[in-house]
Design a protein around this motif. Structure first.
Motif, PDB file in Angstrom:
ATOM      1  N   SER A  45       0.838  -1.196   0.000  1.00 22.11           N
ATOM      2  CA  SER A  45       0.000   0.000   0.000  1.00 22.11           C
ATOM      3  C   SER A  45       0.868   1.240   0.000  1.00 22.11           C
ATOM      4  N   MET A  46       0.311   2.315  -0.528  1.00 20.65           N
ATOM      5  CA  MET A  46       1.022   3.597  -0.550  1.00 20.65           C
ATOM      6  C   MET A  46       0.038   4.731  -0.329  1.00 20.65           C
ATOM      7  N   VAL A  47       0.359   5.584   0.622  1.00 18.60           N
ATOM      8  CA  VAL A  47      -0.374   6.821   0.860  1.00 18.60           C
ATOM      9  C   VAL A  47       0.515   7.970   0.413  1.00 18.60           C
ATOM     10  N   VAL A  48       0.013   8.832  -0.462  1.00 17.03           N
ATOM     11  CA  VAL A  48       0.775   9.985  -0.943  1.00 17.03           C
ATOM     12  C   VAL A  48       0.093  11.249  -0.445  1.00 17.03           C
ATOM     13  N   ILE A  49       0.850  12.082   0.278  1.00 17.86           N
ATOM     14  CA  ILE A  49       0.286  13.266   0.914  1.00 17.86           C
ATOM     15  C   ILE A  49       0.813  14.506   0.220  1.00 17.86           C
ATOM     16  N   ASP A  50      -0.092  15.411  -0.147  1.00 14.80           N
ATOM     17  CA  ASP A  50       0.332  16.678  -0.738  1.00 14.80           C
ATOM     18  C   ASP A  50      -0.533  17.796  -0.189  1.00 14.80           C
ATOM     19  N   ALA A  51       0.106  18.925   0.113  1.00 14.06           N
ATOM     20  CA  ALA A  51      -0.599  20.059   0.700  1.00 14.06           C
ATOM     21  C   ALA A  51      -1.446  20.803  -0.321  1.00 14.06           C
ATOM     22  N   ALA A  78       3.425  15.919  12.988  1.00 12.42           N
ATOM     23  CA  ALA A  78       3.405  16.460  14.341  1.00 12.42           C
ATOM     24  C   ALA A  78       2.136  16.097  15.110  1.00 12.42           C
ATOM     25  N   ASP A  79       1.083  15.763  14.391  1.00 14.68           N
ATOM     26  CA  ASP A  79      -0.204  15.453  15.021  1.00 14.68           C
ATOM     27  C   ASP A  79      -0.248  13.986  15.450  1.00 14.68           C
ATOM     28  N   SER A  80      -0.959  13.716  16.528  1.00 18.07           N
ATOM     29  CA  SER A  80      -1.025  12.343  17.045  1.00 18.07           C
ATOM     30  C   SER A  80      -1.722  11.387  16.087  1.00 18.07           C
ATOM     31  N   SER A  81      -2.535  11.917  15.167  1.00 21.53           N
ATOM     32  CA  SER A  81      -3.256  11.051  14.224  1.00 21.53           C
ATOM     33  C   SER A  81      -2.333  10.482  13.156  1.00 21.53           C
ATOM     34  N   GLU A 110      -7.444   7.761   7.549  1.00 19.38           N
ATOM     35  CA  GLU A 110      -8.365   6.636   7.714  1.00 19.38           C
ATOM     36  C   GLU A 110      -7.936   5.692   8.832  1.00 19.38           C
ATOM     37  N   THR A 111      -6.658   5.742   9.225  1.00 19.96           N
ATOM     38  CA  THR A 111      -6.145   4.863  10.284  1.00 19.96           C
ATOM     39  C   THR A 111      -5.226   5.673  11.190  1.00 19.96           C
ATOM     40  N   PRO A 112      -5.775   6.410  12.151  1.00 21.88           N
ATOM     41  CA  PRO A 112      -4.942   7.241  13.028  1.00 21.88           C
ATOM     42  C   PRO A 112      -3.869   6.420  13.739  1.00 21.88           C
ATOM     43  N   GLY A 113      -2.656   6.985  13.766  1.00 21.60           N
ATOM     44  CA  GLY A 113      -1.540   6.325  14.438  1.00 21.60           C
ATOM     45  C   GLY A 113      -0.883   5.223  13.639  1.00 21.60           C
ATOM     46  N   ARG A 114      -1.281   5.045  12.395  1.00 20.93           N
ATOM     47  CA  ARG A 114      -0.731   3.976  11.568  1.00 20.93           C
ATOM     48  C   ARG A 114       0.780   4.110  11.402  1.00 20.93           C
ATOM     49  N   ARG A 115       1.470   2.973  11.387  1.00 22.14           N
ATOM     50  CA  ARG A 115       2.913   2.950  11.153  1.00 22.14           C
ATOM     51  C   ARG A 115       3.212   2.438   9.747  1.00 22.14           C
ATOM     52  N   GLU A 139      14.538  19.296  12.716  1.00 27.69           N
ATOM     53  CA  GLU A 139      15.240  19.302  13.991  1.00 27.69           C
ATOM     54  C   GLU A 139      15.053  17.949  14.686  1.00 27.69           C
ATOM     55  N   PRO A 140      15.907  17.607  15.651  1.00 24.33           N
ATOM     56  CA  PRO A 140      15.785  16.303  16.318  1.00 24.33           C
ATOM     57  C   PRO A 140      14.390  16.000  16.864  1.00 24.33           C
ATOM     58  N   ALA A 141      13.714  16.989  17.416  1.00 22.92           N
ATOM     59  CA  ALA A 141      12.377  16.730  17.965  1.00 22.92           C
ATOM     60  C   ALA A 141      11.399  16.327  16.871  1.00 22.92           C
ATOM     61  N   GLY A 142      11.463  16.997  15.714  1.00 25.12           N
ATOM     62  CA  GLY A 142      10.582  16.649  14.611  1.00 25.12           C
ATOM     63  C   GLY A 142      10.902  15.282  14.036  1.00 25.12           C
ATOM     64  N   LEU A 143      12.176  14.990  13.916  1.00 23.75           N
ATOM     65  CA  LEU A 143      12.585  13.678  13.403  1.00 23.75           C
ATOM     66  C   LEU A 143      12.222  12.567  14.384  1.00 23.75           C
ATOM     67  N   ARG A 144      12.289  12.865  15.673  1.00 19.76           N
ATOM     68  CA  ARG A 144      11.918  11.868  16.678  1.00 19.76           C
ATOM     69  C   ARG A 144      10.444  11.508  16.551  1.00 19.76           C
ATOM     70  N   ARG A 145       9.623  12.509  16.281  1.00 17.23           N
ATOM     71  CA  ARG A 145       8.191  12.242  16.075  1.00 17.23           C
ATOM     72  C   ARG A 145       7.993  11.366  14.836  1.00 17.23           C
ATOM     73  N   LEU A 146       8.807  11.593  13.801  1.00 16.97           N
ATOM     74  CA  LEU A 146       8.701  10.783  12.587  1.00 16.97           C
ATOM     75  C   LEU A 146       8.979   9.314  12.882  1.00 16.97           C
ATOM     76  N   THR A 147       9.946   9.042  13.736  1.00 13.47           N
ATOM     77  CA  THR A 147      10.285   7.646  14.034  1.00 13.47           C
ATOM     78  C   THR A 147       9.112   6.905  14.657  1.00 13.47           C
ATOM     79  N   GLU A 148       8.216   7.637  15.331  1.00 15.26           N
ATOM     80  CA  GLU A 148       7.049   7.011  15.948  1.00 15.26           C
ATOM     81  C   GLU A 148       6.042   6.525  14.903  1.00 15.26           C
ATOM     82  N   LEU A 149       6.216   6.974  13.670  1.00 17.87           N
ATOM     83  CA  LEU A 149       5.323   6.569  12.584  1.00 17.87           C
ATOM     84  C   LEU A 149       5.932   5.462  11.731  1.00 17.87           C
ATOM     85  N   LEU A 150       7.115   4.988  12.126  1.00 16.83           N
ATOM     86  CA  LEU A 150       7.788   3.908  11.405  1.00 16.83           C
ATOM     87  C   LEU A 150       7.782   2.633  12.239  1.00 16.83           C
ATOM     88  N   HIS A 151       7.681   1.505  11.546  1.00 14.11           N
ATOM     89  CA  HIS A 151       7.870   0.217  12.211  1.00 14.11           C
ATOM     90  C   HIS A 151       9.330   0.073  12.665  1.00 14.11           C
TER      91      HIS A 151
END
Length: 241
Positions: A92-98, A135-138, A143-148, A173-185
């Motif tokens: 599966s692939m989700v593509v996000i664009d602003a 940055a958001d907890s969702s 469609e699947t909040p918190g998905r990794r 910055e490290p804080a932003g990248l740390r949040r990104l890791t929470e979205l990875l397996h």
């Protein structure tokens, strides 16, 4: 040969006027698709090597795994997303664009990649601010909040230092990248395209947060300047458990 120049669409947005155009390039002897934001060129179909490599590199790090879930930040002309879908191990692939306008161009198939993306059931296009969603907890999938995800591939800003909007800067910055890791397996991969040479400070920030990190230089010929050009692909992986 196509018409020398055709503006396919343009729209006012909160970030400025975005336009899609097609022109015949006499050097490359083919149609070039280009997206501009006001007078700033965001992307061109003439130079796509790094946009392809940022996806290929991420998936190469996951070789041997199947049913991979991938998130792509930045749709653009679709080359990164198309490359993800070329890999049969992607589930599966989700593509996000602003910019909803860019998504609409693909859905209307004004951009050639639109036909591939629209026709693949693994692909879903999401209108949203990638950086705000990280940055958001969702997270990255409404469609699947918190998905990794197994891989998160990003091609939005010109580089970590040259961002399209000041609100993007905290992500690098490290804080932003740390949040990104929470979205990875565990063992997940983050790759980032940059138009600039490797940035030691940003690589250090990646190393602080991820288990492994590096900056790969991608070279490609640029006949417009009669010499090779280079981009950077940053690669970072989370610790495997």
């Amino acid at each position: 040969m196509s018409a020398r120049f055709e503006e396919l669409d343009w729209r006012p947005t909160p970030m400025g006027v975005i336009s899609l155009r097609r022109r015949w390039d006499p050097v490359f002897r083919k149609d070039a698709y280009e997206i501009k934001l006001d007078d700033d060129f965001l992307m061109s179909s003439l130079f796509t090597v790094a946009e392809v490599e940022v996806a290929r590199t991420a998936l190469a790090e996951l070789e041997g795994q199947t049913d991979l879930d991938v998130a792509v930040g930045g749709l653009g002309l679709g080359f990164t997303a198309e490359t993800v879908l070329e890999n049969p191990n992607v589930g599966s692939m989700v593509v996000i664009d602003a910019l909803g306008e860019v998504i609409d161009w693909h859905k209307r198939e004004l951009i050639p990649a639109g036909a591939t993306l629209n026709g693949d059931p693994r692909c879903r296009l999401v209108h949203g601010d990638f950086f705000a969603m990280v940055a958001d907890s969702s997270g990255l999938d409404p469609e699947t909040p918190g998905r990794r995800f197994h891989a998160i591939v990003v091609d939005i800003d010109h580089s970590p230092r040259h961002v399209l909007h000041p609100s993007h800067a905290p992500f690098y910055e490290p804080a932003g990248l740390r949040r990104l890791t929470e979205l990875l397996h565990p063992g997940g991969v983050f790759t980032l395209w940059s138009n600039d040479p490797p940035d030691d400070d940003f690589t250090a920030a990646l190393t602080e947060v991820f288990a492994e990190a590096r900056a790969d230089v991608v070279s490609f010929p640029n006949p417009l300047q009669d010499h090779d050009a280079t981009n950077t692909v940053y690669v970072a992986t989370t610790a495997a458990r």
